[in-house]
Motif scaffolding. Structure first.
Motif, PDB file in Angstrom:
ATOM      1  N   THR A  55       0.827  -1.200   0.000  1.00  0.00           N
ATOM      2  CA  THR A  55       0.000   0.000   0.000  1.00  0.00           C
ATOM      3  C   THR A  55       0.864   1.254   0.000  1.00  0.00           C
ATOM      4  O   THR A  55       0.619   2.196  -0.766  1.00  0.00           O
ATOM      5  CB  THR A  55      -0.930   0.007   1.231  1.00  0.00           C
ATOM      6  N   THR A  58       2.510   1.744  -3.459  1.00  0.00           N
ATOM      7  CA  THR A  58       1.609   2.196  -4.519  1.00  0.00           C
ATOM      8  C   THR A  58       1.161   3.631  -4.291  1.00  0.00           C
ATOM      9  O   THR A  58       1.011   4.391  -5.244  1.00  0.00           O
ATOM     10  CB  THR A  58       0.382   1.273  -4.632  1.00  0.00           C
ATOM     11  N   ILE A  59       0.956   4.024  -3.039  1.00  0.00           N
ATOM     12  CA  ILE A  59       0.577   5.415  -2.756  1.00  0.00           C
ATOM     13  C   ILE A  59       1.722   6.342  -3.140  1.00  0.00           C
ATOM     14  O   ILE A  59       1.513   7.412  -3.707  1.00  0.00           O
ATOM     15  CB  ILE A  59       0.194   5.586  -1.275  1.00  0.00           C
ATOM     16  N   LYS A  60       2.954   5.941  -2.852  1.00  0.00           N
ATOM     17  CA  LYS A  60       4.112   6.761  -3.189  1.00  0.00           C
ATOM     18  C   LYS A  60       4.201   6.943  -4.708  1.00  0.00           C
ATOM     19  O   LYS A  60       4.466   8.037  -5.192  1.00  0.00           O
ATOM     20  CB  LYS A  60       5.391   6.106  -2.656  1.00  0.00           C
ATOM     21  N   ASN A  61       3.961   5.889  -5.475  1.00  0.00           N
ATOM     22  CA  ASN A  61       4.002   5.982  -6.937  1.00  0.00           C
ATOM     23  C   ASN A  61       2.898   6.900  -7.463  1.00  0.00           C
ATOM     24  O   ASN A  61       3.111   7.668  -8.392  1.00  0.00           O
ATOM     25  CB  ASN A  61       3.876   4.600  -7.575  1.00  0.00           C
ATOM     26  N   GLU A  62       1.709   6.830  -6.895  1.00  0.00           N
ATOM     27  CA  GLU A  62       0.605   7.686  -7.329  1.00  0.00           C
ATOM     28  C   GLU A  62       0.919   9.150  -7.042  1.00  0.00           C
ATOM     29  O   GLU A  62       0.613  10.026  -7.856  1.00  0.00           O
ATOM     30  CB  GLU A  62      -0.689   7.277  -6.634  1.00  0.00           C
ATOM     31  N   GLU A  63       1.553   9.455  -5.917  1.00  0.00           N
ATOM     32  CA  GLU A  63       1.901  10.828  -5.580  1.00  0.00           C
ATOM     33  C   GLU A  63       2.935  11.379  -6.561  1.00  0.00           C
ATOM     34  O   GLU A  63       2.873  12.524  -6.948  1.00  0.00           O
ATOM     35  CB  GLU A  63       2.429  10.912  -4.164  1.00  0.00           C
ATOM     36  N   GLU A  64       3.891  10.538  -6.975  1.00  0.00           N
ATOM     37  CA  GLU A  64       4.915  10.973  -7.915  1.00  0.00           C
ATOM     38  C   GLU A  64       4.274  11.258  -9.271  1.00  0.00           C
ATOM     39  O   GLU A  64       4.645  12.215  -9.956  1.00  0.00           O
ATOM     40  CB  GLU A  64       6.009   9.923  -8.056  1.00  0.00           C
ATOM     41  N   GLU A  65       3.298  10.447  -9.704  1.00  0.00           N
ATOM     42  CA  GLU A  65       2.620  10.664 -10.987  1.00  0.00           C
ATOM     43  C   GLU A  65       1.772  11.937 -10.930  1.00  0.00           C
ATOM     44  O   GLU A  65       1.691  12.661 -11.920  1.00  0.00           O
ATOM     45  CB  GLU A  65       1.747   9.457 -11.333  1.00  0.00           C
ATOM     46  N   ASP A  66       1.157  12.228  -9.801  1.00  0.00           N
ATOM     47  CA  ASP A  66       0.332  13.431  -9.673  1.00  0.00           C
ATOM     48  C   ASP A  66       1.184  14.702  -9.736  1.00  0.00           C
ATOM     49  O   ASP A  66       0.737  15.722 -10.237  1.00  0.00           O
ATOM     50  CB  ASP A  66      -0.453  13.405  -8.359  1.00  0.00           C
ATOM     51  N   GLU A  67       2.423  14.645  -9.230  1.00  0.00           N
ATOM     52  CA  GLU A  67       3.303  15.804  -9.238  1.00  0.00           C
ATOM     53  C   GLU A  67       3.761  16.162 -10.662  1.00  0.00           C
ATOM     54  O   GLU A  67       4.030  17.295 -10.967  1.00  0.00           O
ATOM     55  CB  GLU A  67       4.516  15.569  -8.342  1.00  0.00           C
TER      56      GLU A  67
END
Length: 68
Positions: A55, A58-67
């Motif tokens: 978890t 995956t949250i860390k990857n989603e934050e990087e994509e949002d930036e």
């Protein structure tokens, strides 16, 4: 000379502690049923921490994509 005696004494205390832990585990897990229950608990805990790790990754990857 005094330091080496201190370290030997300290090491023997650690070994005595390890021996006590092993003795307690042997006493506590003396039946097949108890070992089976403890194995189930350990598997559950490992799955819990594995799920948390996935978890977080995956949250860390989603934050990087949002930036981006």
């Amino acid at each position: 000379m005094v330091e080496s005696q201190f370290y030997q004494r300290e090491g023997s205390i650690d070994m005595d502690g390890l021996e006590n832990v092993i003795s307690v585990l042997d006493y506590v897990l003396d039946t097949k049923r108890k070992r089976h229950i403890m194995g189930g608990i350990l598997l559950s805990v490992s799955f819990l921490f594995g799920g948390l790790a996935i978890t977080v990754m995956t949250i860390k990857n989603e934050e990087e994509e949002d930036e981006q």
